[in-house]
Design a protein around this motif. Structure first.
Motif, PDB file in Angstrom:
ATOM      1  N   ALA A  51       7.150   1.915   4.794  1.00 25.85           N
ATOM      2  CA  ALA A  51       5.933   2.375   5.459  1.00 25.85           C
ATOM      3  C   ALA A  51       4.812   1.342   5.408  1.00 25.85           C
ATOM      4  O   ALA A  51       3.732   1.573   5.962  1.00 25.85           O
ATOM      5  N   GLY A  52       5.070   0.221   4.715  1.00 27.81           N
ATOM      6  CA  GLY A  52       4.060  -0.823   4.604  1.00 27.81           C
ATOM      7  C   GLY A  52       3.144  -0.680   3.410  1.00 27.81           C
ATOM      8  O   GLY A  52       2.156  -1.417   3.289  1.00 27.81           O
ATOM      9  N   SER A  53       3.465   0.226   2.492  1.00 23.28           N
ATOM     10  CA  SER A  53       2.655   0.421   1.286  1.00 23.28           C
ATOM     11  C   SER A  53       3.209  -0.418   0.142  1.00 23.28           C
ATOM     12  O   SER A  53       4.413  -0.700   0.087  1.00 23.28           O
ATOM     13  N   ARG A  54       2.337  -0.797  -0.780  1.00 28.30           N
ATOM     14  CA  ARG A  54       2.742  -1.615  -1.915  1.00 28.30           C
ATOM     15  C   ARG A  54       3.560  -0.778  -2.890  1.00 28.30           C
ATOM     16  O   ARG A  54       3.145   0.305  -3.310  1.00 28.30           O
ATOM     17  N   ALA A  55       4.745  -1.268  -3.243  1.00 26.24           N
ATOM     18  CA  ALA A  55       5.637  -0.544  -4.153  1.00 26.24           C
ATOM     19  C   ALA A  55       5.549  -1.128  -5.554  1.00 26.24           C
ATOM     20  O   ALA A  55       5.153  -2.285  -5.747  1.00 26.24           O
TER      21      ALA A  55
END
Length: 597
Positions: A51-55
């Protein structure tokens, strides 16, 4: 529960649903090839998720200071030996890990991921690559489960990525022993065997007598029928049938394997197969398989299910094989890989690479555009047969590192179906001279890239990743880059004398440091592209364009350049050699120009 025989498969239940459609055209695809064991374990920290979020995770991002952390000089040979040994066995990548990196691939511009074989492997450290299958009806636990495969494909489809699974028909793993327990050399005669090893071979139909040729291992890889009948070292050759292609009689083993692979299409909603070692199969066997798979796929709505055949050898041999077998595209052509690499590095005449996609009539094909969707192009891969004992990635030296983006750009914007080998977008070097060193683990683990461990390389800020993503976005936008006719263009230094870019000497590295331009033309729309094989200096040249498509005094607009400052600028079309434009290409750079609108 996993089926044990192809008769256990309930195809009616599996196919009672809507399947993901095939692409409109195979040449629209951008492939990305990875080895599952070497790609991701899902434990990386700081990467961008789907989703383009930092993991978050336990493995930090690789930095320049981490290069060589597995082989520090103070640790001595023991540490280096441990890193090398780790590369010969399972490292820990999984299907679930790959699923978490589909966003990384989508943002790069990948439209189809080619996944290495994932079916159950013979026990041992040496089959991490997936080509030693003993159970064709189950996913290997090292990679995950059948449900993990199904979830991977579903998520890929949600993100607009198709999944092509690497499969093996020609051979199984080391599933039986010869008598005595040594691997004999091929002589054309069968050898006595001891019988199946304890894990056996599945589906059950493969346990019948006569399933394997049993003629020992190949020594001469180009002598017929040795390369068709022989074992790949310890990997055991399967007897697929007999007869010429028109009257081929498939063996029970081939019929069972075909049914097993139809099962995986239906079970996981796969979009294609990369078929291993087609050169080493009877052409009748490959034709039977292609026909049965295409018909099955069409019956469930996959009209253009892709069968990509690994066919080592030259272009003419590949064309004959594709025409005889009915498979869709050839991969692994040494002349494509070799000429692409050395064109960019300045050691081959560019005309040699571009000629691979011309003169179709010479190989019995009646369309000038035939090669656009029949050849998978690339330069790095997982075994580099063409390089013998000198295996290394394109970016193994300073010249390759400087020119890597130019190579990726040439691959992405010339005819064929481009394929990126995992890690090329991060400048992996693969130095070491052996298969294991060109199979570094993107997620780090015990065998990370650049002689590291414990650091991952999913860096979307890497300059090569960033620029390749821009180029692939242009490929999606501009039909000519996918489907257009292709022409290597003449150049000139003074605007008077024109000619194709050529080597200055007898092919020594560095002999050509020049602008290498080409055009793609589709429906009267010309796109002019060029790379610069000089890794240190920008080069300027007059480049010929289509005389009939451009008026003197019109302009072409820069849509891409590795010098971002010139993007959007224009160059005038002048009456030279018909028509020409003056282009400057940055050192080791790439540019793209087209008419406004």
């Amino acid at each position: 529960m996993e089926p044990r025989s192809v008769l256990d498969i309930d195809f009616r239940a599996l196919t009672d649903r809507v399947f993901h459609p095939s692409p409109a055209a195979r040449e629209d695809e951008v492939l990305y090839f990875l080895l599952v064991d070497r790609f991701s374990d899902g434990q990386e920290d700081g990467y961008l998720d789907n989703a383009g979020s930092r993991a978050t995770g336990g493995t930090p991002l690789l930095g320049a200071a981490d290069h060589g952390n597995a082989v520090p000089p103070v640790a001595g040979e023991e540490s280096a030996a441990a890193w090398r040994a780790a590369g010969g066995g399972w490292v820990g990548g999984t299907l679930a890990g790959l699923r978490t990196k589909l966003g990384y691939l989508r943002r790069l511009g990948v439209t189809a991921v080619w996944v290495s074989p994932i079916l159950r492997q013979v026990p041992g450290a040496g089959t991490y690559h997936g080509y030693g299958t003993y159970d064709f009806l189950a996913v290997d636990p090292h990679f995950g489960t059948g449900e993990d495969l199904r979830d991977l494909v579903a998520e890929a489809h949600r993100l607009g990525i198709r999944v092509v699974l690497d499969i093996v028909l020609n051979h199984a793993g080391d599933v039986f022993a010869y008598e005595p327990d040594v691997v004999p050399l091929w002589t054309g005669q069968p050898y006595p065997v001891r019988g199946l090893r304890p894990d056996g071979v599945w589906p059950l139909e493969l346990q019948r007598p006569g399933t394997f040729t049993g003629k020992g291992r190949i020594v001469d890889w180009d002598r017929f029928p040795e390369y068709v009948e022989g074992d790949f070292d310890e990997l055991k050759d399967i007897h697929l049938g007999s007869g010429d292609p028109d009257g081929y009689r498939p063996s029970p083993a081939l019929i069972a394997l075909t049914r097993a692979y139809q099962y995986w299409i239906a079970y996981a909603d796969l979009d294609g197969f990369r078929v291993d070692t087609v050169k080493h199969m009877d052409q009748g066997a490959a034709r039977y398989f292609a026909s049965a798979i295409h018909e099955f796929a069409q019956s469930i709505g996959k009209e253009r299910f892709a069968l990509i055949a690994e066919i080592t050898g030259d272009r003419a041999f590949a064309v004959r094989t594709l025409q005889s077998t009915g498979m869709d595209a050839a991969l692994g052509l040494a002349d494509v890989q070799d000429r692409l690499e050395w064109t960019v590095k300045g050691a081959r005449d560019p005309a040699e690479y571009f000629a691979l996609f011309r003169n179709s009539l010479q190989v019995g094909v009646d369309s000038h555009a035939w090669f656009r969707d029949r050849v998978v192009t690339g330069y790095d891969d997982h075994d580099q047969v063409r390089k013998g004992p000198s295996k290394a990635r394109f970016a193994a030296d300073d010249l390759g590192r400087r020119l890597a983006l130019a190579a990726l750009a040439l691959n992405a914007t010339t005819l064929g179906i481009p394929c990126v080998y995992y890690g090329s977008e991060q400048l992996f070097d693969g130095r070491g001279g052996n298969d294991r060193y060109i199979r570094e683990a993107m997620f780090g683990g015990s065998f990370g890239p650049f002689r590291s461990r414990g650091r991952h390389a999913f860096d979307e800020t890497h300059p090569v990743y960033v620029e390749l993503a821009k180029i692939l976005a242009l490929r999606r936008r501009v039909p000519a880059l996918r489907r257009g006719r292709q022409y290597l263009r003449e150049i000139s230094g003074d605007g008077v004398g024109f000619g194709l870019p050529r080597l200055l000497g007898a092919g020594f590295p560095g002999a050509l440091r020049s602008v290498v331009p080409w055009s793609r033309i589709f429906a009267d729309h010309e796109v002019v592209l060029a790379v610069n094989t000089d890794p240190f200096e920008a080069r300027t040249a007059w480049v010929t364009v289509d005389d009939g498509l451009h008026a003197e005094g019109s302009t072409l607009t820069c849509r891409y350049s590795t010098d971002a400052g010139v993007v959007g600028g224009t160059v005038p079309v002048e009456a030279r050699n018909g028509k020409a434009v003056l282009l400057t290409v940055p050192a080791a750079g790439f540019v793209m120009y087209e008419a406004a609108g």
